[in-house]
Design a protein around this motif. Structure first.
Motif, PDB file in Angstrom:
ATOM      1  N   HIS A  62      33.420  37.415  49.559  1.00  0.00           N
ATOM      2  CA  HIS A  62      34.265  37.988  50.599  1.00  0.00           C
ATOM      3  C   HIS A  62      34.260  39.502  50.477  1.00  0.00           C
ATOM      4  O   HIS A  62      34.229  40.038  49.364  1.00  0.00           O
ATOM      5  N   ASN A  63      34.301  40.190  51.599  1.00  0.00           N
ATOM      6  CA  ASN A  63      34.442  41.643  51.632  1.00  0.00           C
ATOM      7  C   ASN A  63      35.661  41.990  52.471  1.00  0.00           C
ATOM      8  O   ASN A  63      35.833  41.462  53.565  1.00  0.00           O
ATOM      9  N   ILE A  64      36.472  42.890  51.943  1.00  0.00           N
ATOM     10  CA  ILE A  64      37.690  43.324  52.615  1.00  0.00           C
ATOM     11  C   ILE A  64      37.581  44.832  52.810  1.00  0.00           C
ATOM     12  O   ILE A  64      37.424  45.577  51.829  1.00  0.00           O
ATOM     13  N   PHE A  65      37.627  45.285  54.054  1.00  0.00           N
ATOM     14  CA  PHE A  65      37.562  46.720  54.311  1.00  0.00           C
ATOM     15  C   PHE A  65      38.969  47.298  54.309  1.00  0.00           C
ATOM     16  O   PHE A  65      39.888  46.727  54.891  1.00  0.00           O
ATOM     17  N   VAL A  66      39.111  48.439  53.627  1.00  0.00           N
ATOM     18  CA  VAL A  66      40.409  49.079  53.454  1.00  0.00           C
ATOM     19  C   VAL A  66      40.319  50.541  53.886  1.00  0.00           C
ATOM     20  O   VAL A  66      39.227  51.119  53.948  1.00  0.00           O
ATOM     21  N   ASP A  67      41.476  51.136  54.181  1.00  0.00           N
ATOM     22  CA  ASP A  67      41.515  52.536  54.606  1.00  0.00           C
ATOM     23  C   ASP A  67      41.239  53.497  53.461  1.00  0.00           C
ATOM     24  O   ASP A  67      40.625  54.542  53.668  1.00  0.00           O
ATOM     25  N   ASP A  68      41.709  53.170  52.259  1.00  0.00           N
ATOM     26  CA  ASP A  68      41.579  54.083  51.120  1.00  0.00           C
ATOM     27  C   ASP A  68      41.032  53.320  49.916  1.00  0.00           C
ATOM     28  O   ASP A  68      41.782  52.784  49.104  1.00  0.00           O
ATOM     29  N   LEU A  69      39.712  53.287  49.815  1.00  0.00           N
ATOM     30  CA  LEU A  69      39.063  52.519  48.749  1.00  0.00           C
ATOM     31  C   LEU A  69      39.441  53.046  47.370  1.00  0.00           C
ATOM     32  O   LEU A  69      39.677  52.266  46.452  1.00  0.00           O
ATOM     33  N   ASP A  70      39.508  54.374  47.212  1.00  0.00           N
ATOM     34  CA  ASP A  70      39.860  54.931  45.907  1.00  0.00           C
ATOM     35  C   ASP A  70      41.247  54.480  45.457  1.00  0.00           C
ATOM     36  O   ASP A  70      41.455  54.171  44.284  1.00  0.00           O
ATOM     37  N   ALA A  71      42.184  54.411  46.385  1.00  0.00           N
ATOM     38  CA  ALA A  71      43.538  53.952  46.044  1.00  0.00           C
ATOM     39  C   ALA A  71      43.514  52.489  45.608  1.00  0.00           C
ATOM     40  O   ALA A  71      44.213  52.113  44.656  1.00  0.00           O
ATOM     41  N   VAL A  72      42.714  51.665  46.266  1.00  0.00           N
ATOM     42  CA  VAL A  72      42.607  50.250  45.888  1.00  0.00           C
ATOM     43  C   VAL A  72      42.004  50.132  44.489  1.00  0.00           C
ATOM     44  O   VAL A  72      42.520  49.397  43.641  1.00  0.00           O
ATOM     45  N   ILE A  73      40.933  50.855  44.233  1.00  0.00           N
ATOM     46  CA  ILE A  73      40.301  50.815  42.903  1.00  0.00           C
ATOM     47  C   ILE A  73      41.289  51.258  41.839  1.00  0.00           C
ATOM     48  O   ILE A  73      41.412  50.617  40.784  1.00  0.00           O
ATOM     49  N   ASP A  74      42.021  52.352  42.095  1.00  0.00           N
ATOM     50  CA  ASP A  74      43.009  52.845  41.133  1.00  0.00           C
ATOM     51  C   ASP A  74      44.096  51.807  40.874  1.00  0.00           C
ATOM     52  O   ASP A  74      44.492  51.578  39.728  1.00  0.00           O
ATOM     53  N   GLU A  75      44.591  51.168  41.934  1.00  0.00           N
ATOM     54  CA  GLU A  75      45.643  50.167  41.769  1.00  0.00           C
ATOM     55  C   GLU A  75      45.129  48.956  40.988  1.00  0.00           C
ATOM     56  O   GLU A  75      45.836  48.414  40.134  1.00  0.00           O
ATOM     57  N   LEU A  76      43.910  48.531  41.262  1.00  0.00           N
ATOM     58  CA  LEU A  76      43.354  47.389  40.542  1.00  0.00           C
ATOM     59  C   LEU A  76      43.120  47.725  39.071  1.00  0.00           C
ATOM     60  O   LEU A  76      43.297  46.869  38.204  1.00  0.00           O
ATOM     61  N   GLU A  77      42.749  48.967  38.781  1.00  0.00           N
ATOM     62  CA  GLU A  77      42.614  49.376  37.382  1.00  0.00           C
ATOM     63  C   GLU A  77      43.949  49.274  36.660  1.00  0.00           C
ATOM     64  O   GLU A  77      44.007  48.865  35.498  1.00  0.00           O
ATOM     65  N   LYS A  78      45.047  49.632  37.346  1.00  0.00           N
ATOM     66  CA  LYS A  78      46.379  49.484  36.758  1.00  0.00           C
ATOM     67  C   LYS A  78      46.698  48.018  36.482  1.00  0.00           C
ATOM     68  O   LYS A  78      47.486  47.710  35.595  1.00  0.00           O
TER      69      LYS A  78
END
Length: 115
Positions: A62-78
């Motif tokens: 699955h691929n999910i397109f988001v407005d702010d990829l960097d914010a998603v990556i940062d949140e997932l790292e947390k």
């Protein structure tokens, strides 16, 4: 025409998948449908669910397109999740790919779509 999405992810271990996807989506499921299925509502009429189906586990993509990829990556790292792959395509679209314990792929994409 109204369009709804109800995308399924087959898993082997419900408890492990429930914990992993709760971290991936940043919340517990919106619905527990019995002891072997959980549903997350990502947006209106757009849901993802896990279901115990060992013979099919590990094959979902699955691929999910988001407005702010960097914010998603940062949140997932947390949440303790690191992307297995980070890619940038020739048109400028970027993608971060994550794999659950069964090998099912969830990608998050963002960036220009027509550069």
């Amino acid at each position: 025409m109204a369009i709804d999405l109800y995308a399924g992810i087959p898993v082997t271990d419900f408890a492990a998948a429930l914990e992993w996807y709760s971290r991936l989506f940043g919340c517990p499921p919106d619905l527990l449908a019995g002891e072997s299925e959980a549903v997350w509502d990502l947006a209106e009429h757009r849901s993802v669910y896990i279901r115990v189906q060992p013979t099919h586990a590990g094959h979902a993509m699955h691929n999910i397109f988001v407005d702010d990829l960097d914010a998603v990556i940062d949140e997932l790292e947390k949440q303790g999740l690191q992307p297995a792959k980070l890619e940038t395509y020739p048109n400028g679209v970027r993608k971060a790919t994550y794999y659950d314990p069964d090998g099912n792929e969830t990608g998050f994409g963002g960036g220009p779509l027509d550069t």
